[in-house]
Design a protein around this motif. Structure first.
Motif, PDB file in Angstrom:
ATOM      1  N   ILE A  97      45.497  43.477  39.658  1.00 57.09           N
ATOM      2  CA  ILE A  97      44.253  42.766  39.968  1.00 57.09           C
ATOM      3  C   ILE A  97      44.375  42.156  41.356  1.00 57.09           C
ATOM      4  N   SER A  98      43.482  42.542  42.233  1.00 61.72           N
ATOM      5  CA  SER A  98      43.475  42.015  43.591  1.00 61.72           C
ATOM      6  C   SER A  98      42.688  40.708  43.622  1.00 61.72           C
ATOM      7  N   ILE A  99      43.346  39.626  43.982  1.00 58.40           N
ATOM      8  CA  ILE A  99      42.705  38.312  44.030  1.00 58.40           C
ATOM      9  C   ILE A  99      42.115  38.111  45.424  1.00 58.40           C
ATOM     10  N   HIS A 100      40.821  37.977  45.470  1.00 55.10           N
ATOM     11  CA  HIS A 100      40.116  37.873  46.755  1.00 55.10           C
ATOM     12  C   HIS A 100      40.556  36.624  47.513  1.00 55.10           C
ATOM     13  N   ASP A 101      40.514  36.712  48.842  1.00 57.56           N
ATOM     14  CA  ASP A 101      40.938  35.590  49.681  1.00 57.56           C
ATOM     15  C   ASP A 101      40.077  34.349  49.468  1.00 57.56           C
ATOM     16  N   SER A 102      38.882  34.537  48.937  1.00 51.94           N
ATOM     17  CA  SER A 102      37.995  33.391  48.721  1.00 51.94           C
ATOM     18  C   SER A 102      38.426  32.537  47.529  1.00 51.94           C
ATOM     19  N   VAL A 103      39.314  33.071  46.681  1.00 52.01           N
ATOM     20  CA  VAL A 103      39.791  32.313  45.524  1.00 52.01           C
ATOM     21  C   VAL A 103      40.840  31.304  45.979  1.00 52.01           C
ATOM     22  N   ASP A 104      40.579  30.029  45.746  1.00 52.21           N
ATOM     23  CA  ASP A 104      41.483  28.957  46.158  1.00 52.21           C
ATOM     24  C   ASP A 104      42.649  28.868  45.181  1.00 52.21           C
ATOM     25  N   LEU A 105      43.841  29.129  45.672  1.00 43.64           N
ATOM     26  CA  LEU A 105      45.032  29.097  44.829  1.00 43.64           C
ATOM     27  C   LEU A 105      45.875  27.847  45.063  1.00 43.64           C
ATOM     28  N   ALA A 106      45.305  26.860  45.700  1.00 43.25           N
ATOM     29  CA  ALA A 106      46.036  25.622  45.959  1.00 43.25           C
ATOM     30  C   ALA A 106      46.460  24.990  44.632  1.00 43.25           C
ATOM     31  N   GLY A 107      47.714  24.638  44.534  1.00 43.38           N
ATOM     32  CA  GLY A 107      48.234  24.006  43.332  1.00 43.38           C
ATOM     33  C   GLY A 107      48.800  24.972  42.314  1.00 43.38           C
ATOM     34  N   LEU A 108      48.595  26.267  42.506  1.00 47.01           N
ATOM     35  CA  LEU A 108      49.156  27.250  41.570  1.00 47.01           C
ATOM     36  C   LEU A 108      50.665  27.290  41.737  1.00 47.01           C
ATOM     37  N   SER A 109      51.392  27.030  40.636  1.00 45.15           N
ATOM     38  CA  SER A 109      52.849  26.946  40.784  1.00 45.15           C
ATOM     39  C   SER A 109      53.625  27.393  39.553  1.00 45.15           C
ATOM     40  N   SER A 110      52.938  27.810  38.477  1.00 46.02           N
ATOM     41  CA  SER A 110      53.676  28.153  37.263  1.00 46.02           C
ATOM     42  C   SER A 110      52.921  29.203  36.461  1.00 46.02           C
ATOM     43  N   GLY A 111      53.551  29.640  35.356  1.00 48.96           N
ATOM     44  CA  GLY A 111      52.908  30.601  34.478  1.00 48.96           C
ATOM     45  C   GLY A 111      51.668  30.059  33.794  1.00 48.96           C
ATOM     46  N   PHE A 112      51.590  28.742  33.612  1.00 46.96           N
ATOM     47  CA  PHE A 112      50.378  28.149  33.040  1.00 46.96           C
ATOM     48  C   PHE A 112      49.172  28.458  33.930  1.00 46.96           C
ATOM     49  N   ASP A 113      49.395  28.424  35.244  1.00 47.76           N
ATOM     50  CA  ASP A 113      48.303  28.664  36.186  1.00 47.76           C
ATOM     51  C   ASP A 113      47.895  30.136  36.215  1.00 47.76           C
ATOM     52  N   THR A 114      48.884  31.043  36.229  1.00 45.43           N
ATOM     53  CA  THR A 114      48.533  32.463  36.323  1.00 45.43           C
ATOM     54  C   THR A 114      47.914  32.983  35.030  1.00 45.43           C
TER      55      THR A 114
END
Length: 367
Positions: free
Chosen positions: A136-153
């Motif tokens: 799955i390609s995550i578009h650059d417009s998706v804000d991933l700030a704070g993503l740091s663990s498996g809970f987030d993904t």
């Protein structure tokens, strides 16, 4: 260690058995080991102080002279080869725990028809976007700030598929790990092919970054198990594994977790019944459908799949493509892009090809 069929519910009265040498369910006779639905469980064992990995092999087995299934130690209640020694034999379990009172409980996931989502809570620096959700390609417009663990993904994957976050699924057994992670237990639906285990950091087969899969050829620590790091604690909600949600069945299939067939790396080429441009014409339309997999919505997926199916129907009717093979390719391509809606995909393909068959197409008309 538990082997075969169902997994026991975890009673509220279950206390922390002494440390789990995973891969085996161990029972202490003095603690009143019971037998429930073909699986062993224990209550009231005093806390232990060992690690969560299986105990080592005996000296002969360490030399690697035989395969686990041929191990002679099992006849004498041995526990060599980790989860391969899993059993529901009560005498063997009692022998293990009377011999090694520090043993705890582990379950062989494959024979138990379990799929456990192992969510890690390690706050590591995330990899590139392309590795967060494989395929799955995550578009650059998706804000991933704070993503740091498996809970987030895992939450991100659920959001992309517009499905509930498994971490919040109170209908199934969820277990908090001593490291702050979570084990989400599911059982395989009937007649569903088995899935294999994987690591979230794998470059080959993975569901999401920092999200491991415990299934065939894997084991999981049972709730109530105590290690030096802490206790595996069942969270509020159900105490037995619920059936694996169909959207997760589709995701595990998409990411190559099925044990009976690897996931295709690219769409197969359309099969032509005679020389010409027909395969190239359809391949271009299939590529548009395939690319929709990187965008959860707003990609005009239905329109693109219908266009490809309509064109395929016309090419089949004019004798330039084989009907059965072409339909299968359309279905496979659609499934990779939208794995959570197999019935809708099949409906679009069927109606599109049927409509296209009323208007035979010569490939040169679409070049």
């Amino acid at each position: 260690m538990v082997r075969e069929s169902s997994v026991p519910s975890v009673p509220q009265t279950l206390r922390s058995p002494s440390l789990c040498h995973q891969g085996r369910a161990c029972a202490r006779p003095s603690c009143g080991c019971r037998h429930l639905d073909g699986s062993a469980w224990v209550r009231g064992a005093p806390p232990g102080s060992r690690c969560k990995t299986p105990p080592p092999n005996c000296r002969a087995c360490t030399a690697g002279a035989h395969q686990p299934q041929n191990c002679p130690c099992y006849a004498e209640h041995g526990w060599c080869h980790g989860f391969h020694a899993a059993t529901t034999d009560l005498n063997t379990i009692q022998h293990w725990w009377s011999t090694q009172p520090g043993f705890g409980i582990g379950i062989a996931c494959g024979p138990s028809r379990l799929v456990v989502i192992d969510v890690d809570a390690h706050t590591d620096r995330p990899p590139q976007r392309s590795r967060l959700l494989p395929g799955i390609s995550i578009h650059d417009s998706v804000d991933l700030a704070g993503l740091s663990s498996g809970f987030d993904t895992l939450a991100l994957l659920a959001a992309y598929r517009r499905r509930p976050n498994p971490c919040d699924d109170t209908s199934t057994l969820r277990v908090q790990t001593p490291s702050g992670g979570m084990h989400i237990w599911y059982r395989m639906p009937r007649h569903t092919p088995a899935f294999k285990s994987s690591s979230g950091s794998s470059n080959r087969t993975a569901l999401a970054w920092q999200v491991d899969i415990r299934a065939a050829n894997g084991y999981i620590v049972a709730p109530g198990t105590r290690t030096t790091a802490g206790v595996y604690q069942a969270l509020p909600g159900a105490r037995i594994p619920a059936p694996l949600p169909l959207w997760l069945v589709a995701e595990l299939t998409r990411t190559g977790h099925r044990t009976d067939a690897p996931a295709p790396s690219k769409p197969p080429a359309p099969i032509s019944s005679r020389p010409g441009n027909a395969p190239r014409v359809l391949a271009a339309l299939l590529k548009e459908v395939e690319d929709c997999g990187a965008v959860p919505e707003g990609a005009a997926f239905s329109e693109k799949l219908n266009r490809a199916a309509f064109t395929a129907g016309g090419l089949v009717q004019s004798g330039h493509l084989h009907g059965v093979e072409t339909r299968q390719i359309l279905i496979e391509t659609a499934t990779r892009a939208r794995p959570h809606q197999p019935r809708r995909n099949a409906h679009i393909v069927e109606t599109g090809m049927r409509a296209g068959s009323t208007r035979p197409i010569r490939p040169e008309e679409r070049t």
